[in-house]
Design an enzyme around this catalytic site. Structure first.
Site, PDB file in Angstrom:
ATOM      1  N   GLY A   6       0.795  -1.385   0.139  1.00  0.00           N
ATOM      2  CA  GLY A   6      -0.673   0.280  -0.093  1.00  0.00           C
ATOM      3  C   GLY A   6       0.842   1.196  -0.192  1.00  0.00           C
ATOM      4  NE  ARG A  13      -5.155   6.095   5.741  1.00  0.00           N
ATOM      5  CZ  ARG A  13      -5.731   5.265   6.358  1.00  0.00           C
ATOM      6  NH1 ARG A  13      -6.350   5.381   7.691  1.00  0.00           N
ATOM      7  NH2 ARG A  13      -5.504   3.278   6.165  1.00  0.00           N
ATOM      8  N   GLY A  22     -13.641  -3.011   7.876  1.00  0.00           N
ATOM      9  CA  GLY A  22     -14.500  -3.782   7.333  1.00  0.00           C
ATOM     10  C   GLY A  22     -15.127  -4.207   8.698  1.00  0.00           C
ATOM     11  CG  ASN A  67      -4.107   3.394   8.676  1.00  0.00           C
ATOM     12  OD1 ASN A  67      -2.677   2.295   7.791  1.00  0.00           O
ATOM     13  ND2 ASN A  67      -4.829   3.140   9.494  1.00  0.00           N
ATOM     14  CG  ASN A  69      38.052  14.675  18.373  1.00  0.00           C
ATOM     15  OD1 ASN A  69      37.563  15.950  18.341  1.00  0.00           O
ATOM     16  ND2 ASN A  69      36.795  14.074  17.484  1.00  0.00           N
ATOM     17  CE1 TYR A  70      36.789  16.652  11.177  1.00  0.00           C
ATOM     18  CE2 TYR A  70      35.711  18.694  11.758  1.00  0.00           C
ATOM     19  CZ  TYR A  70      36.124  17.980  10.739  1.00  0.00           C
ATOM     20  OH  TYR A  70      35.649  18.026   9.475  1.00  0.00           O
ATOM     21  NE  ARG A 122      49.095  26.780  34.734  1.00  0.00           N
ATOM     22  CZ  ARG A 122      49.087  26.634  35.953  1.00  0.00           C
ATOM     23  NH1 ARG A 122      49.032  27.078  37.009  1.00  0.00           N
ATOM     24  NH2 ARG A 122      47.969  25.027  36.113  1.00  0.00           N
TER      25      ARG A 122
HETATM   26  C1  UD1 Z   1      -8.009  -4.122   5.330  1.00  0.00           C
HETATM   27  C2  UD1 Z   1      -9.425  -4.674   5.509  1.00  0.00           C
HETATM   28  C3  UD1 Z   1     -10.514  -4.386   6.105  1.00  0.00           C
HETATM   29  C4  UD1 Z   1      -9.389  -3.793   7.869  1.00  0.00           C
HETATM   30  C5  UD1 Z   1      -8.285  -3.619   8.039  1.00  0.00           C
HETATM   31  C6  UD1 Z   1      -7.915  -3.996   8.952  1.00  0.00           C
HETATM   32  C7  UD1 Z   1      -9.263  -5.421   3.212  1.00  0.00           C
HETATM   33  C8  UD1 Z   1     -10.013  -4.814   1.899  1.00  0.00           C
HETATM   34  N1  UD1 Z   1      -9.590  -4.717   3.963  1.00  0.00           N
HETATM   35  O1  UD1 Z   1      -8.674  -2.320   4.885  1.00  0.00           O
HETATM   36  O2  UD1 Z   1     -11.765  -4.956   6.569  1.00  0.00           O
HETATM   37  O3  UD1 Z   1     -10.880  -3.800   8.839  1.00  0.00           O
HETATM   38  O4  UD1 Z   1      -7.358  -3.519   6.187  1.00  0.00           O
HETATM   39  O5  UD1 Z   1      -6.729  -2.659   9.402  1.00  0.00           O
HETATM   40  O6  UD1 Z   1      -8.857  -5.907   2.725  1.00  0.00           O
HETATM   41  N2  UD1 Z   1      -2.487  -3.395   0.440  1.00  0.00           N
HETATM   42  C9  UD1 Z   1      -1.849  -3.933  -0.892  1.00  0.00           C
HETATM   43  N3  UD1 Z   1      -1.815  -3.624  -1.595  1.00  0.00           N
HETATM   44  C10 UD1 Z   1      -2.547  -2.948  -1.980  1.00  0.00           C
HETATM   45  C11 UD1 Z   1      -3.469  -2.654  -0.537  1.00  0.00           C
HETATM   46  C12 UD1 Z   1      -3.298  -2.656   0.481  1.00  0.00           C
HETATM   47  O7  UD1 Z   1      -0.061  -4.480   0.084  1.00  0.00           O
HETATM   48  O8  UD1 Z   1      -3.302  -2.428  -3.202  1.00  0.00           O
HETATM   49  C13 UD1 Z   1      -1.524  -3.823   2.420  1.00  0.00           C
HETATM   50  C14 UD1 Z   1      -1.108  -2.383   2.574  1.00  0.00           C
HETATM   51  O9  UD1 Z   1       0.248  -2.027   2.865  1.00  0.00           O
HETATM   52  C15 UD1 Z   1      -1.672  -2.780   4.720  1.00  0.00           C
HETATM   53  C16 UD1 Z   1      -2.302  -4.143   4.152  1.00  0.00           C
HETATM   54  O10 UD1 Z   1      -2.673  -4.313   3.054  1.00  0.00           O
HETATM   55  O11 UD1 Z   1      -0.817  -3.009   5.110  1.00  0.00           O
HETATM   56  C17 UD1 Z   1      -3.734  -3.303   4.743  1.00  0.00           C
HETATM   57  O12 UD1 Z   1      -4.986  -2.256   3.744  1.00  0.00           O
HETATM   58  P1  UD1 Z   1      -5.154  -1.322   4.274  1.00  0.00           P
HETATM   59  O13 UD1 Z   1      -5.524   0.150   2.759  1.00  0.00           O
HETATM   60  O14 UD1 Z   1      -4.503  -0.244   5.230  1.00  0.00           O
HETATM   61  O15 UD1 Z   1      -6.425  -1.404   3.886  1.00  0.00           O
HETATM   62  P2  UD1 Z   1      -7.812  -1.153   4.820  1.00  0.00           P
HETATM   63  O16 UD1 Z   1      -8.597   0.037   3.838  1.00  0.00           O
HETATM   64  O17 UD1 Z   1      -7.211  -0.608   5.962  1.00  0.00           O
HETATM   65 MG    MG Z   2      -5.161  -0.347   7.280  1.00  0.00          MG
END
Ligand code: UD1
Ligand code: MG
Length: 431
Positions: free
Chosen positions: A11, A15, A135, A221, A359-360, A413
């Protein structure tokens, strides 16, 4: 243990508002991804990290620390979302644990609870007073039915306070079958991993909700989350140290790096920072002192002392406003206002107030060696490189520019001149 781990870290981390990739931000001296990897290593020897944004930078950082991590680059252009992240990932074992790279507070104990659950899928669930942003987990008759992302919730679903913690342990075979079937017909046009829950339920698989502590599963985040997580991590580190025999005055004011180690009974006063891979052995670190990447053995520091990296203090006392850098002090007293850099100082030596190792020279750093039982008078400047042998005395205010042989006195001195009654002449006053 025969379980594979996949850590999702592709991701963007928008934020966080940072040029540094989100998972490389540190908590108590260790990056978030390393915290997640450390917890995973306690339960698995098959760990895959999924990357995309700034993948090279994150991969290099991980490889510096760990040798046996697998990487998978997500095809975010075509398959965005947590479901897309799993496309093409090949777990070695028949069960897989999926977690997020931004959960530095998760403990291996909680991960074990998720693994030990007897569902085809064990799902981490948190009960929250304010579930917004997560979620929602739809549970009917004690069985999990589906997960609905907040942006896709109707008004009743929005009221659900059981939310998806984002960590799952499941049969790898289910991933292999369900991930290619995911679609992106949702409000975010993403491939949601969470949709596999409904698929499993439809096939009659058992999906178990494992209730987990909110503190451990809250994602980091923003920089506010980062600071909040650090407070929790610091409390864990210090509680553990105190239970193992370290005395701390006002522990809330003390900062201790997760890589620091303690041996025997030490006292840490308020406002102290112990940074990097420091080792504190039976020592007293007084108020507002800073120790960085150094060994402090049977010594006392401060108040307001500063020990910079690669120093080793043994049976030594340094007092207020003494700065030590890359130096070895063994059985030394340096009570006040000194800079001791690139120096080796032997047993029984006394460093007077205001002594500076120069030292420098603006280009390079040079070493100072001071032997045993040397008395260095106050306000002495030692122009390195210089070697001062054992049992030497140096008069206050001396500038040492040459090596000094054993047993000598060194003194430089400007002669003191005293002009009688000068004050009265100058101000034209009567005596
Ligand atoms: C996700 C869950 C949500 C849960 C929440 C908990 C889904 C669809 N939703 O939402 O139900 O309550 O986490 O924290 O899974 N990431 C990737 N590739 C991507 C998108 C994200 O590797 O394309 C990784 C991000 O780096 C992160 C993790 O997945 O470490 C979660 O992604 P994030 O965008 O924070 O998901 P949430 O919307 O918070
Ligand atoms: Mg998240």
């Amino acid at each position: 243990m025969s379980i594979s781990v996949v850590i999702l870290s592709a991701g963007k981390g928008t934020r966080m508002k940072s040029d540094t990739p989100k998972v490389l931000h540190k908590i108590s001296g260790k990056s978030m991804i390393s915290h997640a990897i450390d917890a995973s290593k306690k339960i698995s020897d098959d760990i895959t990290v999924v990357l995309y944004h700034q993948a090279k930078r994150v991969k290099e950082a991980i490889e510096k620390e760990y040798k046996d991590i697998k990487f998978h680059i997500q095809d975010v252009e075509n398959f965005p979302g947590t479901g897309g992240a799993l496309r093409g990932v090949k777990p070695k074992y028949s069960r897989t644990l999926i977690l997020n790279g931004d959960m530095p507070l998760v403990t291996s104990n909680s991960l074990k609870a998720l693994i030990d659950g007897d569902g085809d899928i064990n799902l981490s669930v948190i009960k929250l007073d304010n579930p917004s942003g997560y979620g929602r987990v739809v549970i009917e008759n004690r069985t999990v039915k589906q997960i609905v992302e907040e942006k896709d919730c109707n008004s009743t679903q929005k009221e659900i306070d059981s939310v998806n913690g984002g960590v799952y342990s499941l049969k790898s075979e289910l991933l292999e079958r369900y991930i290619p079937k995911l679609n992106n017909s949702n409000s975010q046009k993403e491939y949601y991993l969470t949709d596999i829950i409904e698929m499993a339920v439809e096939e009659g698989k058992i999906v178990k909700a494992i209730f987990v502590p909110e503190e451990e599963f809250k994602g980091v985040n923003s920089k506010l989350d980062l600071a909040t997580a650090e407070v929790i991590m610091q409390k864990r580190i210090k509680d553990n140290l105190m239970l193992n025999g370290t005395i701390m005055h006002l522990p809330d004011t003390i900062y201790i790096d997760i890589n620091a180690s303690f041996e025997g009974e030490s006292i840490i006063e308020s406002g102290v920072s112990i940074l990097g891979k420091s080792k504190i052995i039976k020592s007293h670190i007084k108020s507002n002192s800073v120790v960085e990447e150094s060994i402090i053995d049977n010594s006392s520091i401060g108040p307001m002392g500063r020990v910079r990296p690669q120093s080793h203090l043994k049976n030594t006392h340094i007092g207020n406003f003494v700065e030590v850098k890359k130096s070895k002090l063994d059985g030394v007293k340096a009570g006040h206002l000194s800079y001791l850099g690139d120096a080796t100082i032997g047993e029984g030596s006394n460093i007077g107030a205001g002594v500076i190792t120069c030292n420098y020279d603006g280009k390079a750093k040079y070493k100072t060696t001071i032997g045993k039982n040397v008395f260095v008078g106050s306000d002495t400047q030692i122009i390195a490189p210089v070697n001062i042998e054992d049992e030497v005395m140096i008069g206050a205010g001396t500038t040492v520019t040459r090596d000094i042989k054993r047993g000598s006195l060194a003194i430089s001195r400007t002669p003191l001149k005293i002009v009688a009654d000068f004050f009265y002449k100058f101000f034209k006053k009567a005596k």
